[in-house]
Enzyme design. Structure first.
Site, mmCIF file in Angstrom:
data_model
loop_
_atom_site.group_PDB
_atom_site.id
_atom_site.type_symbol
_atom_site.label_atom_id
_atom_site.label_comp_id
_atom_site.label_asym_id
_atom_site.label_seq_id
_atom_site.Cartn_x
_atom_site.Cartn_y
_atom_site.Cartn_z
ATOM 1 N N ARG A 35 0.820 -1.218 0.000
ATOM 2 C CA ARG A 35 0.000 0.000 0.000
ATOM 3 C C ARG A 35 0.854 1.269 0.000
ATOM 4 O O ARG A 35 0.465 2.284 -0.585
ATOM 5 C CB ARG A 35 -0.935 -0.020 1.219
ATOM 6 C CG ARG A 35 -1.850 1.205 1.350
ATOM 7 C CD ARG A 35 -2.760 1.048 2.566
ATOM 8 N NE ARG A 35 -3.360 2.306 2.977
ATOM 9 C CZ ARG A 35 -4.532 2.770 2.552
ATOM 10 N NH1 ARG A 35 -5.230 2.067 1.677
ATOM 11 N NH2 ARG A 35 -5.010 3.917 2.993
ATOM 12 N N ILE A 61 -6.574 8.425 -1.099
ATOM 13 C CA ILE A 61 -6.657 6.970 -1.036
ATOM 14 C C ILE A 61 -7.463 6.661 0.217
ATOM 15 O O ILE A 61 -7.191 7.197 1.294
ATOM 16 C CB ILE A 61 -5.258 6.314 -0.989
ATOM 17 C CG1 ILE A 61 -5.372 4.784 -0.928
ATOM 18 C CG2 ILE A 61 -4.418 6.837 0.152
ATOM 19 C CD1 ILE A 61 -4.021 4.062 -1.027
ATOM 20 N N SER A 62 -8.491 5.827 0.090
ATOM 21 C CA SER A 62 -9.370 5.534 1.221
ATOM 22 C C SER A 62 -8.618 4.816 2.329
ATOM 23 O O SER A 62 -7.630 4.121 2.089
ATOM 24 C CB SER A 62 -10.550 4.665 0.765
ATOM 25 O OG SER A 62 -11.381 5.359 -0.135
ATOM 26 N N GLN A 63 -9.127 4.977 3.559
ATOM 27 C CA GLN A 63 -8.514 4.268 4.683
ATOM 28 C C GLN A 63 -8.652 2.764 4.455
ATOM 29 O O GLN A 63 -9.593 2.297 3.794
ATOM 30 C CB GLN A 63 -9.171 4.673 5.988
ATOM 31 C CG GLN A 63 -10.590 4.169 6.172
ATOM 32 C CD GLN A 63 -11.262 4.760 7.390
ATOM 33 O OE1 GLN A 63 -11.893 5.801 7.308
ATOM 34 N NE2 GLN A 63 -11.126 4.094 8.517
ATOM 35 N N PRO A 64 -7.733 1.972 4.990
ATOM 36 C CA PRO A 64 -7.745 0.535 4.738
ATOM 37 C C PRO A 64 -9.077 -0.143 5.059
ATOM 38 O O PRO A 64 -9.530 -1.002 4.289
ATOM 39 C CB PRO A 64 -6.614 0.017 5.643
ATOM 40 C CG PRO A 64 -5.654 1.170 5.718
ATOM 41 C CD PRO A 64 -6.530 2.391 5.752
#
Length: 213
Positions: A35, A61-64
């Site tokens: 990531r 980028i979205s949180q995991p």
């Protein structure tokens, strides 16, 4: 320098499995994919933390956890054709590819699309198909799609996407009257009928296009 493998393991353990992510394919994909390579170098130390990160052009980028949640609720199985709206960094597309999907992804920002395409190819995801276009229009020439995932929030479900969803098929999409807050919906199409599941409040960047903001 962060220990990237340990950081991924900790991310999976503390942010995903601890919060109800159980799909083995999702967990394996996010345990494997680097990531940190999908974010700016100055932010790589934060890549495995539980929050979104800027990737330029006003996008994130979205949180995991959100990546994992959307991947899990779609119930992707190998061989499914999946359309992603909002390529962004390319991370979500990589997760779907690791799950065995045939991925088509559309991005409206040229700089992001070019960077994501190059990175995905370098990482071995050359089979992911990318396109520079208005994502709210979908990808008509490649339709229908078994699954559609929209990684930006709009005021409603774009009609072209609903039309390009296979029957049966499922779409994950954030929808809300506010640009700052939406609710995550899972839309199912079965025998021409539509049904919805609500997965609660989320906050995504704007879905911009003819059928968005």
């Amino acid at each position: 320098m962060i220990d990237k493998r340990r950081s991924r393991e900790r991310m999976v353990r503390e942010q995903l499995t601890a919060r109800g992510i159980t799909d083995p394919a999702v967990l394996a994909a996010m345990r494997k994919i680097p990531r940190h390579l999908f974010v700016q170098e100055a932010l790589q130390a934060q890549a495995y933390e539980d929050h979104p990160l800027p990737i330029g052009y006003g996008q994130t980028i979205s949180q995991p956890f959100i990546v994992a949640l959307m991947s899990q609720i779609l119930r992707v199985t190998p061989g499914m054709r999946v359309l992603e709206i909002g390529t962004g960094s390319g991370y979500q597309a990589a997760v779907l590819a690791e799950m065995g999907a045939e991925v088509y992804t559309v991005e409206r920002i040229a700089g992001l699309q070019a960077h994501a395409r190059g990175l995905l190819r370098r990482l071995g995801y050359a089979r992911i198909r990318t396109k520079l276009d208005d994502g709210t229009m979908g990808w008509p020439l490649a339709a229908p799609f078994d699954r559609i995932i929209v990684t930006a929030g709009g005021p409603g479900i774009p009609e072209p996407l609903a039309e390009q969803l296979a029957d049966p098929g499922t779409m994950a999409i954030p929808v809300g009257a506010s640009r700052r807050e939406q609710e995550l919906y899972l839309m199912h199409k079965n025998d021409g009928a539509l049904s919805y599941e609500n997965y609660g409040k989320v906050a995504f960047v704007d879905l911009v296009g003819n059928h968005g903001w």
